[in-house]
Write a protein that holds these residues in place. Structure first.
Motif, PDB file in Angstrom:
ATOM      1  N   VAL A   1       0.592  -1.367  -0.011  1.00 48.21           N
ATOM      2  CA  VAL A   1      -0.188   0.222  -0.345  1.00 48.21           C
ATOM      3  C   VAL A   1       0.409   1.039  -0.274  1.00 48.21           C
ATOM      4  O   VAL A   1       1.818   1.168   0.268  1.00 48.21           O
ATOM      5  CB  VAL A   1      -1.284  -0.322   1.389  1.00 48.21           C
ATOM      6  CG1 VAL A   1      -2.195   1.414   0.489  1.00 48.21           C
ATOM      7  CG2 VAL A   1      -1.740  -0.764   1.211  1.00 48.21           C
ATOM      8  N   ILE A   2       0.712   2.071  -1.327  1.00 49.27           N
ATOM      9  CA  ILE A   2       0.903   3.646  -1.220  1.00 49.27           C
ATOM     10  C   ILE A   2       0.324   4.147  -0.930  1.00 49.27           C
ATOM     11  O   ILE A   2      -0.276   4.949  -1.484  1.00 49.27           O
ATOM     12  CB  ILE A   2       2.079   3.950  -1.804  1.00 49.27           C
ATOM     13  CG1 ILE A   2       3.260   1.715  -2.189  1.00 49.27           C
ATOM     14  CG2 ILE A   2       2.718   5.028  -2.890  1.00 49.27           C
ATOM     15  CD1 ILE A   2       3.237   2.306  -4.014  1.00 49.27           C
ATOM     16  N   ALA A   3       1.024   4.894   0.173  1.00 47.62           N
ATOM     17  CA  ALA A   3      -0.038   6.439  -0.495  1.00 47.62           C
ATOM     18  C   ALA A   3       0.906   7.586  -0.972  1.00 47.62           C
ATOM     19  O   ALA A   3       2.004   8.411  -1.009  1.00 47.62           O
ATOM     20  CB  ALA A   3       0.229   7.902   1.668  1.00 47.62           C
ATOM     21  N   ASP A   4      -0.032   8.457  -2.316  1.00 51.56           N
ATOM     22  CA  ASP A   4       0.147   8.463  -2.915  1.00 51.56           C
ATOM     23  C   ASP A   4      -0.244  10.114  -2.932  1.00 51.56           C
ATOM     24  O   ASP A   4      -0.963  10.441  -3.440  1.00 51.56           O
ATOM     25  CB  ASP A   4       0.120   8.271  -4.218  1.00 51.56           C
ATOM     26  CG  ASP A   4       0.019   8.679  -5.452  1.00 51.56           C
ATOM     27  OD1 ASP A   4       1.851   9.134  -5.721  1.00 51.56           O
ATOM     28  OD2 ASP A   4      -0.407   8.150  -6.806  1.00 51.56           O
ATOM     29  N   SER A   5       0.812  10.801  -2.112  1.00 53.65           N
ATOM     30  CA  SER A   5       0.588  11.603  -1.452  1.00 53.65           C
ATOM     31  C   SER A   5      -0.157  12.709  -2.670  1.00 53.65           C
ATOM     32  O   SER A   5      -1.046  14.303  -2.529  1.00 53.65           O
ATOM     33  CB  SER A   5       1.170  12.505  -0.176  1.00 53.65           C
ATOM     34  OG  SER A   5       1.983  11.630  -0.148  1.00 53.65           O
ATOM     35  N   ASP A   6       0.892  13.659  -3.257  1.00 51.38           N
ATOM     36  CA  ASP A   6       0.294  14.220  -4.477  1.00 51.38           C
ATOM     37  C   ASP A   6      -0.412  14.368  -5.453  1.00 51.38           C
ATOM     38  O   ASP A   6      -1.408  14.776  -6.510  1.00 51.38           O
ATOM     39  CB  ASP A   6       1.260  14.839  -5.179  1.00 51.38           C
ATOM     40  CG  ASP A   6       2.040  16.148  -3.995  1.00 51.38           C
ATOM     41  OD1 ASP A   6       1.952  16.410  -2.728  1.00 51.38           O
ATOM     42  OD2 ASP A   6       3.355  17.426  -4.497  1.00 51.38           O
ATOM     43  N   ASN A   7      -0.889  12.481  -5.491  1.00 47.61           N
ATOM     44  CA  ASN A   7      -2.391  12.727  -6.397  1.00 47.61           C
ATOM     45  C   ASN A   7      -3.404  12.538  -5.337  1.00 47.61           C
ATOM     46  O   ASN A   7      -4.472  11.610  -5.958  1.00 47.61           O
ATOM     47  CB  ASN A   7      -1.943  11.201  -7.511  1.00 47.61           C
ATOM     48  CG  ASN A   7      -1.287  11.683  -8.441  1.00 47.61           C
ATOM     49  OD1 ASN A   7      -0.853  12.509  -9.291  1.00 47.61           O
ATOM     50  ND2 ASN A   7      -0.342  10.378  -8.749  1.00 47.61           N
ATOM     51  N   ASP A   8      -3.265  12.057  -3.798  1.00 43.90           N
ATOM     52  CA  ASP A   8      -4.673  12.474  -2.802  1.00 43.90           C
ATOM     53  C   ASP A   8      -5.213  11.183  -3.471  1.00 43.90           C
ATOM     54  O   ASP A   8      -6.372  11.105  -3.553  1.00 43.90           O
ATOM     55  CB  ASP A   8      -5.558  13.576  -3.710  1.00 43.90           C
ATOM     56  CG  ASP A   8      -4.701  14.311  -2.883  1.00 43.90           C
ATOM     57  OD1 ASP A   8      -4.126  15.783  -1.851  1.00 43.90           O
ATOM     58  OD2 ASP A   8      -4.606  15.741  -3.951  1.00 43.90           O
ATOM     59  N   ARG A   9      -4.622  10.087  -2.922  1.00 46.47           N
ATOM     60  CA  ARG A   9      -5.154   8.366  -3.408  1.00 46.47           C
ATOM     61  C   ARG A   9      -3.870   7.625  -2.749  1.00 46.47           C
ATOM     62  O   ARG A   9      -2.722   8.291  -2.402  1.00 46.47           O
ATOM     63  CB  ARG A   9      -5.276   8.075  -4.484  1.00 46.47           C
ATOM     64  CG  ARG A   9      -3.640   8.252  -4.993  1.00 46.47           C
ATOM     65  CD  ARG A   9      -4.187   7.656  -7.418  1.00 46.47           C
ATOM     66  NE  ARG A   9      -2.753   7.845  -8.108  1.00 46.47           N
ATOM     67  CZ  ARG A   9      -2.422   7.562  -8.758  1.00 46.47           C
ATOM     68  NH1 ARG A   9      -3.730   7.441  -9.471  1.00 46.47           N
ATOM     69  NH2 ARG A   9      -1.278   7.801  -9.489  1.00 46.47           N
ATOM     70  N   ILE A  10      -4.967   6.494  -2.382  1.00 45.89           N
ATOM     71  CA  ILE A  10      -4.510   5.407  -1.727  1.00 45.89           C
ATOM     72  C   ILE A  10      -3.955   4.200  -2.835  1.00 45.89           C
ATOM     73  O   ILE A  10      -4.613   3.696  -2.613  1.00 45.89           O
ATOM     74  CB  ILE A  10      -4.236   5.887  -0.605  1.00 45.89           C
ATOM     75  CG1 ILE A  10      -3.852   6.184   0.745  1.00 45.89           C
ATOM     76  CG2 ILE A  10      -3.666   3.435   0.067  1.00 45.89           C
ATOM     77  CD1 ILE A  10      -4.420   6.281   2.033  1.00 45.89           C
ATOM     78  N   LEU A  11      -3.020   3.696  -2.899  1.00 49.02           N
ATOM     79  CA  LEU A  11      -2.969   2.326  -4.037  1.00 49.02           C
ATOM     80  C   LEU A  11      -2.455   1.654  -3.197  1.00 49.02           C
ATOM     81  O   LEU A  11      -1.472   1.193  -2.138  1.00 49.02           O
ATOM     82  CB  LEU A  11      -1.752   3.206  -4.659  1.00 49.02           C
ATOM     83  CG  LEU A  11      -1.641   4.446  -6.035  1.00 49.02           C
ATOM     84  CD1 LEU A  11      -0.999   4.200  -7.204  1.00 49.02           C
ATOM     85  CD2 LEU A  11      -3.319   4.170  -6.385  1.00 49.02           C
ATOM     86  N   ILE A  12      -2.623   0.298  -3.521  1.00 51.07           N
ATOM     87  CA  ILE A  12      -3.034  -1.199  -3.638  1.00 51.07           C
ATOM     88  C   ILE A  12      -2.711  -2.223  -4.339  1.00 51.07           C
ATOM     89  O   ILE A  12      -3.057  -1.750  -5.486  1.00 51.07           O
ATOM     90  CB  ILE A  12      -4.353  -1.994  -2.026  1.00 51.07           C
ATOM     91  CG1 ILE A  12      -3.924  -2.795  -1.626  1.00 51.07           C
ATOM     92  CG2 ILE A  12      -5.437  -1.950  -3.203  1.00 51.07           C
ATOM     93  CD1 ILE A  12      -4.183  -2.659  -0.424  1.00 51.07           C
ATOM     94  N   GLY A  13      -0.940  -2.907  -3.966  1.00 51.32           N
ATOM     95  CA  GLY A  13      -1.610  -3.912  -5.320  1.00 51.32           C
ATOM     96  C   GLY A  13      -0.350  -4.957  -4.862  1.00 51.32           C
ATOM     97  O   GLY A  13      -0.417  -4.756  -4.026  1.00 51.32           O
ATOM     98  N   SER A  14      -0.037  -6.122  -5.712  1.00 48.63           N
ATOM     99  CA  SER A  14       1.038  -7.055  -5.690  1.00 48.63           C
ATOM    100  C   SER A  14       1.958  -6.108  -4.947  1.00 48.63           C
ATOM    101  O   SER A  14       2.273  -5.725  -5.824  1.00 48.63           O
ATOM    102  CB  SER A  14       0.785  -8.080  -6.510  1.00 48.63           C
ATOM    103  OG  SER A  14      -1.011  -8.272  -6.934  1.00 48.63           O
ATOM    104  N   TYR A  15       2.530  -7.549  -4.246  1.00 47.92           N
ATOM    105  CA  TYR A  15       3.803  -6.897  -3.877  1.00 47.92           C
ATOM    106  C   TYR A  15       5.157  -8.281  -3.878  1.00 47.92           C
ATOM    107  O   TYR A  15       4.186  -9.894  -3.197  1.00 47.92           O
ATOM    108  CB  TYR A  15       3.742  -7.014  -2.734  1.00 47.92           C
ATOM    109  CG  TYR A  15       5.543  -6.635  -2.101  1.00 47.92           C
ATOM    110  CD1 TYR A  15       6.024  -5.854  -2.673  1.00 47.92           C
ATOM    111  CD2 TYR A  15       5.171  -7.054  -0.642  1.00 47.92           C
ATOM    112  CE1 TYR A  15       7.540  -4.842  -1.920  1.00 47.92           C
ATOM    113  CE2 TYR A  15       7.516  -6.728  -0.775  1.00 47.92           C
ATOM    114  CZ  TYR A  15       8.046  -5.940  -1.138  1.00 47.92           C
ATOM    115  OH  TYR A  15       9.061  -5.342  -0.691  1.00 47.92           O
TER     116      TYR A  15
END
Length: 382
Positions: free
Chosen positions: A368-382
């Motif tokens: 999970v990544i806090a993509d701050s300047d896109n105002d979103r939180i992303l989630i994906g396979s790791y």
């Protein structure tokens, strides 16, 4: 896509890769990376909204697997998802705000520190950078521009002060953390056993720790001077160039990322050594090679994955990278550095980020990544 003098047009190439990834993702199975919460509406949100997260920074998970996060200066609230994050759950998920009064501030906004205990939704938080959730589900907040560490009790709905007087400065080592002074504590990270809270006290150029059993504070690294770290020196005798975020491995090694130093240092047995970017120079490069020879650019966060590798949020390179202590090698995990963007690809390396500030491994093993300047939180396979 035409070649240009000296090689291919890299902007066009990046756009082509993103477009191709999106097409393939639409034609095939569900994309490995998706938006968990958030949208670009956060860029223009001037009023509180139950559906909009403004400038998400750090994130963490409680014992039930629910994601919590903090907004930076364009929201100043603590939010959480209403349901646990699991692979079978639909995305995006609904969000609710559990602490903080919506307001927009800056690093120059006077401290808004409240008394020893207030209702969570009345707390005047200011420029939070981080949060850490204990096994008891108590939430420690780095209330940066109030120069304090706060404790949110989600069950009682209260916020209390556990460290810092609210007046910027340096004092209090060896005594109660509530009587100590901090100067913009940027990160609060729990040790693996949950007995201490590690604090990146950036303006004091120190790494400090709060003993959660007796409430005392000590300095673990930094001599109070801003400068390049000295390999092999006693950690408390070395200068530090912007101690921004910290985490601790299960073997006791403490990893500290330096914002102005563009580096990752390891602290073990009281000694300090730079393990990523020994030069300290800002830039991008070195993936799949020795960490000491790589370049970082204004890294802002660090955490451990399940294999005890170090995830580095390389903010100004718009990427997340990974350092393996066993091999001393660094590699790219997410983003298309050094370019920023908002495109979602079929995996992390074909997904663009814009100044991310936080990352965690979710209970189900995804990143999970806090993509701050896109105002979103992303989630994906790791």
């Amino acid at each position: 896509m035409e070649p240009v003098e000296g090689g291919w047009n890299m902007n066009a190439l990046a756009g082509f890769v993103i477009a191709l990834a999106c097409v393939l993702g639409a034609a095939g199975p569900a994309a490995a990376v998706e938006v968990l919460i958030g949208s670009r509406q956060g860029r223009t949100g001037k009023q509180p909204s139950a559906a909009i997260v403004n400038e998400p920074f750090a994130i963490d998970f409680d014992g039930d697997g629910r994601l919590y996060g903090v907004e930076f200066t364009r929201g100043n609230r603590v939010f959480r998802l209403v349901r646990p994050v699991v692979a079978a759950a639909p995305s995006p998920l609904a969000v609710e705000f559990v602490a903080g009064v919506f307001h927009q501030s800056s690093s120059k906004t006077p401290p808004l520190a409240a008394g020893p205990a207030v209702a969570a939704t009345d707390a005047r938080l200011n420029g939070m950078h981080d949060l850490a959730i204990a096994a008891t589900d108590a939430i420690y907040l780095a209330d940066t521009f109030n120069h304090q560490i706060k404790r949110l009790d989600p069950q009682a709905g209260t916020v209390t002060t556990v460290a810092g007087t609210g007046v910027a400065g340096f004092s209090g080592d060896g005594g109660p953390a509530t009587n100590a002074q901090f100067d913009q504590p940027y990160c609060g990270s729990l040790s693996p056993d949950g007995t201490r809270l590690l604090i990146a006290d950036i303006k004091n150029h120190r790494l400090r720790a709060i003993d959660l059993k007796d409430g005392t504070v000590t300095t673990l690294a930094g001599n109070g001077m801003k400068g390049s770290p000295i390999d092999g020196a006693k950690a408390v005798e070395s200068p530090l160039a912007g101690p921004r975020a910290v985490c601790e491995a299960t073997d006791g090694t403490v990893y500290l990322v330096l914002r102005e130093g563009n580096a990752l240092v390891a602290i073990r047995d009281g000694r300090l050594r730079t393990v990523v970017n020994a030069s300290g120079q800002a830039g991008y490069g070195g993936d799949d090679g020795p960490g000491r020879e790589a370049r970082l650019n204004g890294p802002k966060y660090v955490c451990m994955d399940r294999e005890q590798r170090v995830l580095i949020v390389d903010t100004e390179n718009h990427a997340v990278r990974r350092y393996d202590p066993e091999t001393a090698v660094i590699d790219l995990v997410a983003g298309m550095p050094p370019q920023a963007g908002a495109g979602i690809g079929t995996d992390w390396r074909t997904t663009q980020l814009r100044r991310p500030h936080g990352a965690r491994i979710a209970p189900d093993g995804r990143l999970v990544i806090a993509d701050s300047d896109n105002d979103r939180i992303l989630i994906g396979s790791y």
